[in-house]
Design an enzyme around this catalytic site. Structure first.
Site, PDB file in Angstrom:
ATOM      1  N   GLY A  70       0.809  -1.214   0.000  1.00 34.74           N
ATOM      2  CA  GLY A  70       0.000   0.000   0.000  1.00 34.74           C
ATOM      3  C   GLY A  70       0.843   1.265   0.000  1.00 34.74           C
ATOM      4  O   GLY A  70       0.525   2.235  -0.688  1.00 34.74           O
ATOM      5  N   ASN A 151      -7.803   4.032   8.806  1.00 32.64           N
ATOM      6  CA  ASN A 151      -7.196   2.854   9.435  1.00 32.64           C
ATOM      7  C   ASN A 151      -7.321   2.845  10.948  1.00 32.64           C
ATOM      8  O   ASN A 151      -7.174   1.806  11.569  1.00 32.64           O
ATOM      9  CB  ASN A 151      -5.722   2.718   9.025  1.00 32.64           C
ATOM     10  CG  ASN A 151      -4.963   4.003   9.131  1.00 32.64           C
ATOM     11  OD1 ASN A 151      -5.319   5.007   8.506  1.00 32.64           O
ATOM     12  ND2 ASN A 151      -3.924   3.999   9.929  1.00 32.64           N
ATOM     13  N   GLN A 179      -7.642  -0.027   3.663  1.00 33.57           N
ATOM     14  CA  GLN A 179      -8.497  -0.600   4.709  1.00 33.57           C
ATOM     15  C   GLN A 179      -9.847  -1.074   4.160  1.00 33.57           C
ATOM     16  O   GLN A 179     -10.537  -1.859   4.802  1.00 33.57           O
ATOM     17  CB  GLN A 179      -8.751   0.427   5.820  1.00 33.57           C
ATOM     18  CG  GLN A 179      -7.533   0.710   6.683  1.00 33.57           C
ATOM     19  CD  GLN A 179      -7.128  -0.457   7.572  1.00 33.57           C
ATOM     20  OE1 GLN A 179      -7.961  -1.284   7.960  1.00 33.57           O
ATOM     21  NE2 GLN A 179      -5.856  -0.540   7.897  1.00 33.57           N
ATOM     22  N   THR A 237      11.876  -7.810 -10.673  1.00 28.92           N
ATOM     23  CA  THR A 237      11.198  -9.082 -10.916  1.00 28.92           C
ATOM     24  C   THR A 237       9.958  -9.184 -10.044  1.00 28.92           C
ATOM     25  O   THR A 237      10.008  -8.903  -8.845  1.00 28.92           O
ATOM     26  CB  THR A 237      12.165 -10.245 -10.610  1.00 28.92           C
ATOM     27  OG1 THR A 237      13.312 -10.073 -11.439  1.00 28.92           O
ATOM     28  CG2 THR A 237      11.521 -11.595 -10.874  1.00 28.92           C
ATOM     29  N   CYS A 324       2.110   2.412  13.441  1.00 28.44           N
ATOM     30  CA  CYS A 324       3.296   3.208  13.111  1.00 28.44           C
ATOM     31  C   CYS A 324       3.590   4.245  14.182  1.00 28.44           C
ATOM     32  O   CYS A 324       4.724   4.631  14.384  1.00 28.44           O
ATOM     33  CB  CYS A 324       3.097   3.927  11.783  1.00 28.44           C
ATOM     34  SG  CYS A 324       2.188   2.974  10.597  1.00 28.44           S
TER      35      CYS A 324
HETATM   36  C1  PLP Z   1      -1.582  -0.516   6.099  1.00 30.25           C
HETATM   37  C2  PLP Z   1      -1.933   0.732   5.374  1.00 30.25           C
HETATM   38  C3  PLP Z   1      -1.087   1.279   4.411  1.00 30.25           C
HETATM   39  C4  PLP Z   1       0.262   0.696   4.112  1.00 30.25           C
HETATM   40  O1  PLP Z   1       0.192  -0.516   3.427  1.00 30.25           O
HETATM   41  P1  PLP Z   1       1.493  -1.466   3.394  1.00 30.25           P
HETATM   42  O2  PLP Z   1       1.133  -2.552   2.449  1.00 30.25           O
HETATM   43  O3  PLP Z   1       1.691  -1.950   4.796  1.00 30.25           O
HETATM   44  O4  PLP Z   1       2.615  -0.613   2.905  1.00 30.25           O
HETATM   45  C5  PLP Z   1      -1.493   2.411   3.744  1.00 30.25           C
HETATM   46  N1  PLP Z   1      -2.684   2.980   4.003  1.00 30.25           N
HETATM   47  C6  PLP Z   1      -3.530   2.489   4.915  1.00 30.25           C
HETATM   48  C7  PLP Z   1      -4.849   3.148   5.141  1.00 30.25           C
HETATM   49  C8  PLP Z   1      -3.182   1.358   5.643  1.00 30.25           C
HETATM   50  O5  PLP Z   1      -4.025   0.871   6.561  1.00 30.25           O
END
Ligand code: PLP
Length: 396
Positions: A70, A151, A179, A237, A324
């Protein structure tokens, strides 16, 4: 008892997803860029994965770009829109104060490079108002980016309305749907979404795999230079096993949306009701317009971190603020964005459920949280001041 209630941080890999991955570790291990049949078999597999995901989002397979997750998808979407804007002398971006850090931090970086960023306030219910988005758009706006579902507090945004506004004004619209994907229905066409990010590990797929959907015609900027993978827009890759696992998990999650919505909403509402019986507690975010599995409550007079440690000792895995930010002493920017004062924002608890949680677990959680909150309050000088009237309650 061990209860996992932190599915907004990550989810357990589903059996279906795991089985979809296994052959690609040691049987079909060719490089998709290789021309011999073992490579082409892998290339065909990831194209099937692309088709599966495209179908679920209602877009074309060639509008799907595989990323490392994400965060990368958010970065690439926003940087690409910023570059497209710069070429047209448009350097203004509209977003919100409660985005994920993958969005906020890239916006901060762009600000240092001369872009102007408008971060909209979010209302107390955790919902962004479409008319405020419309009012913030200017002639030099190159992008609107608003997350699909938050989130921390789980609130679901009026994405179709915001998308329609952006479409009418000719401004690119990106949504971080990490999310939401696999939890609510998404239709990029009907919702006028130009770019969208999703991440496999938030819907029972593997970690380190994600998707950037970008509508055809949008010129993407590479974050990773390299080979010609992903139509030349993402070198490296392909993570074939993870891509296969992601497609299988997404298909499975989408097929379960109705059933899970029903089940998780019942669990969520049961826990919420139980927790709000604790005196001086408040729900964060709208009670109905939120993800089926999200509960987020503030308790006055306690620290979220202590609450988590005590709950962990009782076998309950939950979160306070986002994963985080825990580890730092700053209160959650999301709770501050919806107007919770600092002292309250520190005392938050997020429970994010999956289909594996049960009613028995919901009862256990409610009971243990009440016990731990009472215990922590009995030791809290802040709580004593509140009780003795030396301070007034923020939460009535
Ligand atoms: C977890 C999350 C991300 C980050 O995704 P990753 O695959 O862990 O890098 C970004 N945005 C939201 C809203 C998230 O909950």
């Amino acid at each position: 008892m061990k209860i996992y209630a932190d599915n907004a941080a990550t989810t357990k890999l589903s059996r279906v997803s795991k089985e979809a991955m296994l052959p690609y570790f040691d049987t079909i291990y060719g490089n998709p860029s290789s021309l011999y049949s073992a490579g082409q078999e892998a290339a065909e597999a990831i194209n099937r994965a692309r088709q599966i995901i495209a179908k679920k989002l209602n877009c074309e397979p060639r509008e799907i770009y595989f990323t490392s997750g994400g965060s990368e998808a958010d970065n690439q979407a926003i940087i690409s829109a910023a570059q497209i804007g710069a070429r047209q002398n448009k350097r203004h971006i509209v977003s919100t104060a409660f985005e994920h850090h993958a969005v906020l931090h890239i916006l901060e970086k762009l600000k240092k490079q001369g872009y102007e960023i408008t971060l909209l306030d979010v209302h107390e219910n955790g919902i962004v108002m479409p008319d405020e988005v419309a009012a913030a758009i200017r002639d030099d706006t190159c992008l609107v980016t608003v997350m699909y579902a938050n989130n921390e507090i789980g609130t679901i945004q009026p994405i179709a309305e915001i998308g329609a506004i952006c479409g009418a004004k000719g401004v690119l619209f990106h949504t971080d749907a990490v999310q939401a994907a696999g939890h609510v229905y998404i239709d990029v066409k009907a919702q006028h979404i130009d770019m969208l990010s999703l991440s496999a590990h938030k819907f029972h797929g593997p970690k380190g795999a994600g998707v950037l959907y970008a509508k055809k015609g949008i010129f993407l900027t590479n974050i990773i230079e390299g080979g010609a993978q992903e139509r030349g827009k993402r070198g490296g890759t392909e993570n074939v096993p993870a891509i296969m696992g992601m497609a299988a998990a997404f298909e499975e999650a989408c097929a379960k949306i109705d059933g899970n919505t029903q089940k998780l909403t019942a669990l969520r509402d049961k826990i919420t009701e139980g927790l709000l019986k604790i005196p001086h507690s408040v729900l964060n975010g709208d009670s109905a317009r939120r993800l089926p599995g999200n509960v987020n409550v503030c308790f006055e007079g306690i620290e979220g971190e202590s609450l988590l440690l005590y709950l962990d000792a009782q076998g309950i895995m939950a979160s306070s603020g986002s994963a985080c930010t825990s580890g730092s002493l700053d209160p959650s920017h999301v709770l501050l964005a919806i107007g919770r004062p600092h002292e309250i924002a520190h005392g938050s608890l997020r429970l994010s459920l999956s289909e594996e949680n049960t009613h028995e677990e919901a009862e256990y959680i409610t009971e243990k949280v009440a016990e731990v909150v009472e215990h922590l309050r009995s030791m809290s000088p802040v709580w004593r001041d509140l009780k003795e009237g030396k301070k007034s309650y923020v939460i009535q």
